[in-house]
Design a protein around this motif. Sequence first.
Motif, short mmCIF file in Angstrom:
data_model
loop_
_atom_site.label_atom_id
_atom_site.label_comp_id
_atom_site.label_asym_id
_atom_site.label_seq_id
_atom_site.Cartn_x
_atom_site.Cartn_y
_atom_site.Cartn_z
N GLU A 131 0.86 -1.18 0.00
CA GLU A 131 0.00 0.00 0.00
C GLU A 131 0.90 1.23 0.00
N LEU A 132 0.30 2.40 -0.24
CA LEU A 132 1.09 3.63 -0.29
C LEU A 132 0.33 4.76 0.37
N GLU A 133 1.04 5.50 1.20
CA GLU A 133 0.51 6.73 1.80
C GLU A 133 1.36 7.90 1.29
N HIS A 134 0.73 9.03 1.03
CA HIS A 134 1.49 10.17 0.52
C HIS A 134 0.88 11.48 1.00
N SER A 135 1.70 12.52 0.97
CA SER A 135 1.23 13.85 1.38
C SER A 135 1.80 14.89 0.43
N ARG A 136 1.14 16.06 0.39
CA ARG A 136 1.56 17.15 -0.48
C ARG A 136 1.68 18.42 0.35
#
Length: 753
Positions: free
Chosen positions: A40-45
Amino acid sequence: MSWKVAGFILVFFIVVLPILSLLLGVESVHSMNVKEVRLELEHSRHPPSDNICSGRCVIIVATVLRTIGNFSYVEKNSSIVMKVTIRIHVEQKGASSFKKTIVKTHYLPMINIDGAHFGIIPGLPAVTIKRIAGEITIWSEVSYSFEVRVDENEKVFDGGCYRVVECRENDTEPPLTYAIIPEGTGILGITTVGWAWPGYRELNVTVLAIDNVEVKDVSLKYSVNGGDFKDVELTDAISFENYRKVLGDLSAAIDSIRRVLGLDIEELPPPNLGIIVKTGYIPGRPPGCYIRFYSEAIDHRGNRFRSPVGLYFTEYSYSNRLVAILDPHILWRILIESGNEFRSLMKYLPDLPENCRNATLWSLNKLLNVTMQLRKIGIENFHHWERVSSKYNIYIAYNPYEILLFFTCNYCKAPDVIWLSNLYTGTSFVDYDLQDLTFTNRNRTRTVLEMMIDFMKRHHTGLIVTQGTLTDWIVYTGINESIKIGCRGHLGYNLTDVNVVNETTLAGLLGMPQLTLWECIRDKVADILCSNSDTVSRGLTLKSIPLQISHVPLNTSLVKTAYGIENEILEGLPDRFAIYIPEAMEKGYNAYTHIGWQFAFSKLVALKAFNELRKYRSEVVEIFNGMFTVFGGNVSHLEEAIDWGLESLYLGVINASSREHVLNMSFKLTGLNKTVHLTLPINFSKLFDYIPARILALSEDGLAAIIAYDKCWVNNGYRSLYFSFEIEACTGEYCDRIMTNAVEWVTGWRFEN
């Protein structure tokens, strides 16, 4: 590739990954079905808005999670390429209408910082220009996704999108920079595997610098053995070329717009890159050095930022001996020095599931608060492992589960020495009690301590233990309620642990099983008081009294005993010598020492230590208040306990008598007009039928000692040493000699019937 890196990679997924957790949880870990594994992947901007101001660079941070059953783990050995599609829209209204969209797609490699992958999307223009012929509007739309690679597996994940609009922001944010060791990266990316590196070999370091507008310059500096910092020559990293190409491509596109519309550069500014990735080599140094390094970045407005400080030790890699060291303080010192830098980095991290493991960076907040508290009371010392690495291979583990790599890996080099460095915390948050921590393999669950004991006996591995590793403190808030603060499991909980032949405790491994006996006696006396409603509070206070106190000021010299004069550990030292630790000297003391080991020796030694402890009562209470309040402990009882509780226990121990396999004691409890009589079915004198531990050096006030134990009388024997102070933190030539002599002695075991 060194044996450390190869061994670490080999067993990472087999042993370490399913159990590694910065919080050092007490839970056991079971084998998982590989069919349950998913990525799975978590990301932020940053900034998170859907509308980004003109010229503002956008920082993207992504983390790959490997989900196994109900748990997720940060996949640190992953790579991510960010696919970025940019649409630049141009529209002119009026007599000469014009509309065009330029589409550019680029693939940008993200930079991995301990599982957090950083990337940046250049700042793009958005302007409105009024002309006689009509109004010109230029804006951009950006979308991005992620191509993830883990081992041989590849997977694409959706990202996000935003629009670049016409607005301006004041640039007050400093740039962010981080110096990463890409080869065989250790914890947080700021050290090598095991915190060690071969002597004379240069070390490659990657420097990342990002900014919301533009990075003007970046530098990398290093220091050897605490000396002045020097600059490292840097060149562009290969990964940076991709960003340069993006900038060149976007600049060309915007130049073409300027030419078509007749605009100048002030009207339509170029894109901002906002990132620099460089690489450099810290020069090789001889074995026996500690190297500190950091990067520094400056943006176009002069804002500066320094990275967290990295650290490693140069080792004598040709040695055939390996010293495996469990030392939490090596990271704690870095957090104390670089707390603000880590906090600045952490604000960019994406949110992770609550059940996520191995999330080192994400877990730092609470640990940073702990280390700041320890800094205030001045008990965190720098450990000079370069004294050991000058002659041997070393592997420094921050997490106790890393030690399992040696106990469970058939292909890894077996350590010749295990060094437990002042492990004074056994709390639920930071647990270094090796009896608490369990590992399950093939449906068999064992504690880390059990596995270490088994390993030592099979390999005759030497053991060195320092200062507060024997701390026993548990605060009882009710008859069945308690807060565990120290490492009580190292001393044992039951009379069955009082065993010098089949050791089950760390105290037993050090040849001091009597320490377990006095722990059980204290508990039994307290239980008698708790059984009476009139004395419950005193019983809980008594049971909460630590017999093993980790930090007591030391201001006197150590004197060799008859055993010490004959032992090679103190060879070359004068008969009287002092130990100095710089951080303790700032508080007005030579050093700090642990007390409580005296219970394993002469009654007079114990009585003298207690009398000296009373002189330092206020200092000890202040240290304990500062040290353990942060761990959730209540130490309000400690000063009262030293006044009456410890005195009652010490006098009871001193006046104890042993006869016919029975130990008799009486405890007169001051203030209660009560005497508790206790009889235990144990042959106390039998403990001394075997070769006991020997005091090699004793401080003039009886508080500090160096204690040696040689279990030479069985085929599965070993040698062990206990320093009641942090020998690894002291300064001076005696410390160098003692540390190397200690390693030589504990590795010299031989059977003597």
